[in-house]
Design a protein around this motif. Structure first.
Motif, PDB file in Angstrom:
ATOM      1  N   LEU A  61       0.834  -1.210   0.000  1.00 30.62           N
ATOM      2  CA  LEU A  61       0.000   0.000   0.000  1.00 30.62           C
ATOM      3  C   LEU A  61       0.870   1.262   0.000  1.00 30.62           C
ATOM      4  O   LEU A  61       0.666   2.172  -0.804  1.00 30.62           O
ATOM      5  CB  LEU A  61      -0.922  -0.009   1.219  1.00 30.62           C
ATOM      6  N   LEU A  62       1.837   1.298   0.878  1.00 24.88           N
ATOM      7  CA  LEU A  62       2.705   2.458   1.015  1.00 24.88           C
ATOM      8  C   LEU A  62       3.492   2.734  -0.271  1.00 24.88           C
ATOM      9  O   LEU A  62       3.757   3.881  -0.625  1.00 24.88           O
ATOM     10  CB  LEU A  62       3.667   2.241   2.183  1.00 24.88           C
ATOM     11  N   ASN A  63       3.842   1.657  -0.977  1.00 25.99           N
ATOM     12  CA  ASN A  63       4.660   1.791  -2.173  1.00 25.99           C
ATOM     13  C   ASN A  63       3.867   1.627  -3.472  1.00 25.99           C
ATOM     14  O   ASN A  63       4.459   1.497  -4.541  1.00 25.99           O
ATOM     15  CB  ASN A  63       5.824   0.794  -2.108  1.00 25.99           C
ATOM     16  N   GLN A  64       2.548   1.646  -3.358  1.00 27.54           N
ATOM     17  CA  GLN A  64       1.651   1.586  -4.513  1.00 27.54           C
ATOM     18  C   GLN A  64       1.973   0.408  -5.428  1.00 27.54           C
ATOM     19  O   GLN A  64       2.071   0.537  -6.645  1.00 27.54           O
ATOM     20  CB  GLN A  64       1.689   2.899  -5.292  1.00 27.54           C
ATOM     21  N   LEU A  65       2.139  -0.774  -4.817  1.00 32.35           N
ATOM     22  CA  LEU A  65       2.420  -2.000  -5.556  1.00 32.35           C
ATOM     23  C   LEU A  65       1.180  -2.879  -5.568  1.00 32.35           C
ATOM     24  O   LEU A  65       0.506  -3.022  -4.550  1.00 32.35           O
ATOM     25  CB  LEU A  65       3.572  -2.770  -4.900  1.00 32.35           C
ATOM     26  N   GLN A  66       0.905  -3.481  -6.709  1.00 33.90           N
ATOM     27  CA  GLN A  66      -0.181  -4.447  -6.813  1.00 33.90           C
ATOM     28  C   GLN A  66       0.281  -5.784  -6.214  1.00 33.90           C
ATOM     29  O   GLN A  66       1.467  -5.985  -5.952  1.00 33.90           O
ATOM     30  CB  GLN A  66      -0.584  -4.624  -8.282  1.00 33.90           C
ATOM     31  N   GLU A  67      -0.637  -6.706  -6.051  1.00 33.04           N
ATOM     32  CA  GLU A  67      -0.370  -7.988  -5.388  1.00 33.04           C
ATOM     33  C   GLU A  67       0.841  -8.726  -5.953  1.00 33.04           C
ATOM     34  O   GLU A  67       1.618  -9.288  -5.208  1.00 33.04           O
ATOM     35  CB  GLU A  67      -1.611  -8.879  -5.468  1.00 33.04           C
ATOM     36  N   ASN A  68       1.014  -8.747  -7.257  1.00 34.61           N
ATOM     37  CA  ASN A  68       2.094  -9.519  -7.860  1.00 34.61           C
ATOM     38  C   ASN A  68       3.256  -8.674  -8.367  1.00 34.61           C
ATOM     39  O   ASN A  68       4.127  -9.194  -9.055  1.00 34.61           O
ATOM     40  CB  ASN A  68       1.543 -10.393  -8.999  1.00 34.61           C
ATOM     41  N   ASP A  69       3.276  -7.386  -8.031  1.00 39.20           N
ATOM     42  CA  ASP A  69       4.374  -6.524  -8.467  1.00 39.20           C
ATOM     43  C   ASP A  69       5.631  -6.830  -7.659  1.00 39.20           C
ATOM     44  O   ASP A  69       5.598  -6.779  -6.425  1.00 39.20           O
ATOM     45  CB  ASP A  69       4.030  -5.043  -8.270  1.00 39.20           C
ATOM     46  N   LYS A  80      12.492  -4.103  -7.619  1.00 38.91           N
ATOM     47  CA  LYS A  80      13.691  -4.277  -8.438  1.00 38.91           C
ATOM     48  C   LYS A  80      14.860  -3.562  -7.772  1.00 38.91           C
ATOM     49  O   LYS A  80      14.680  -2.505  -7.159  1.00 38.91           O
ATOM     50  CB  LYS A  80      13.460  -3.699  -9.824  1.00 38.91           C
ATOM     51  N   ALA A  81      16.045  -4.132  -7.906  1.00 36.51           N
ATOM     52  CA  ALA A  81      17.247  -3.495  -7.359  1.00 36.51           C
ATOM     53  C   ALA A  81      17.337  -2.066  -7.866  1.00 36.51           C
ATOM     54  O   ALA A  81      17.135  -1.798  -9.052  1.00 36.51           O
ATOM     55  CB  ALA A  81      18.485  -4.289  -7.745  1.00 36.51           C
ATOM     56  N   GLY A  82      17.592  -1.134  -6.954  1.00 35.21           N
ATOM     57  CA  GLY A  82      17.697   0.278  -7.292  1.00 35.21           C
ATOM     58  C   GLY A  82      16.398   1.052  -7.166  1.00 35.21           C
ATOM     59  O   GLY A  82      16.404   2.280  -7.181  1.00 35.21           O
ATOM     60  N   GLN A  83      15.283   0.338  -7.030  1.00 35.15           N
ATOM     61  CA  GLN A  83      13.972   0.989  -6.884  1.00 35.15           C
ATOM     62  C   GLN A  83      13.906   1.703  -5.532  1.00 35.15           C
ATOM     63  O   GLN A  83      14.375   1.193  -4.514  1.00 35.15           O
ATOM     64  CB  GLN A  83      12.877  -0.078  -6.964  1.00 35.15           C
ATOM     65  N   VAL A  84      13.322   2.882  -5.511  1.00 35.77           N
ATOM     66  CA  VAL A  84      13.129   3.628  -4.267  1.00 35.77           C
ATOM     67  C   VAL A  84      11.845   3.127  -3.610  1.00 35.77           C
ATOM     68  O   VAL A  84      10.804   3.033  -4.262  1.00 35.77           O
ATOM     69  CB  VAL A  84      13.033   5.143  -4.538  1.00 35.77           C
ATOM     70  N   VAL A  85      11.917   2.779  -2.324  1.00 39.26           N
ATOM     71  CA  VAL A  85      10.736   2.334  -1.576  1.00 39.26           C
ATOM     72  C   VAL A  85      10.656   3.070  -0.248  1.00 39.26           C
ATOM     73  O   VAL A  85      11.658   3.498   0.303  1.00 39.26           O
ATOM     74  CB  VAL A  85      10.737   0.801  -1.325  1.00 39.26           C
ATOM     75  N   LYS A  86       9.435   3.198   0.235  1.00 39.84           N
ATOM     76  CA  LYS A  86       9.175   3.803   1.541  1.00 39.84           C
ATOM     77  C   LYS A  86       9.094   2.685   2.568  1.00 39.84           C
ATOM     78  O   LYS A  86       8.494   1.643   2.308  1.00 39.84           O
ATOM     79  CB  LYS A  86       7.867   4.578   1.517  1.00 39.84           C
ATOM     80  N   MET A  87       9.669   2.926   3.726  1.00 40.54           N
ATOM     81  CA  MET A  87       9.692   1.930   4.793  1.00 40.54           C
ATOM     82  C   MET A  87       9.153   2.545   6.078  1.00 40.54           C
ATOM     83  O   MET A  87       9.260   3.756   6.289  1.00 40.54           O
ATOM     84  CB  MET A  87      11.127   1.455   5.037  1.00 40.54           C
ATOM     85  N   ILE A  88       8.575   1.708   6.923  1.00 42.51           N
ATOM     86  CA  ILE A  88       8.155   2.110   8.266  1.00 42.51           C
ATOM     87  C   ILE A  88       8.931   1.242   9.238  1.00 42.51           C
ATOM     88  O   ILE A  88       8.876   0.014   9.153  1.00 42.51           O
ATOM     89  CB  ILE A  88       6.647   1.906   8.476  1.00 42.51           C
ATOM     90  N   MET A  89       9.638   1.862  10.133  1.00 42.82           N
ATOM     91  CA  MET A  89      10.430   1.124  11.102  1.00 42.82           C
ATOM     92  C   MET A  89       9.810   1.307  12.487  1.00 42.82           C
ATOM     93  O   MET A  89       9.414   2.411  12.852  1.00 42.82           O
ATOM     94  CB  MET A  89      11.868   1.636  11.121  1.00 42.82           C
ATOM     95  N   ALA A  90       9.741   0.221  13.231  1.00 44.83           N
ATOM     96  CA  ALA A  90       9.225   0.294  14.591  1.00 44.83           C
ATOM     97  C   ALA A  90      10.236   1.026  15.470  1.00 44.83           C
ATOM     98  O   ALA A  90      11.438   0.806  15.346  1.00 44.83           O
ATOM     99  CB  ALA A  90       8.977  -1.091  15.140  1.00 44.83           C
TER     100      ALA A  90
END
Length: 57
Positions: A30-38, A41-51
């Motif tokens: 959800l956070l990274n706007q990815l569908q179920e099977n997406d 890829k190496a180098g892709q920017v992603v958002k993370m939530i850390m506890a």
């Protein structure tokens, strides 16, 4: 937090650090706007939530 996907990382491996237990994968997608099977890829920017340390509960 924003980070780059490293070679060998997957949606599951990245989502493990999320603080939502069984919903980690869903929140990551959800956070990274990815569908179920997406894949990520190496180098892709992603958002993370850390506890925050000691914040579980």
């Amino acid at each position: 937090m924003v980070t780059y996907v490293r070679p060998g990382e997957t949606v599951d491996s990245l989502a493990r650090s999320f603080p939502f237990d069984r919903w980690n994968r869903d929140w990551f997608r959800l956070l990274n706007q990815l569908q179920e099977n997406d894949p990520v890829k190496a180098g892709q920017v992603v958002k993370m939530i850390m506890a925050r340390e000691g914040a579980r509960g």
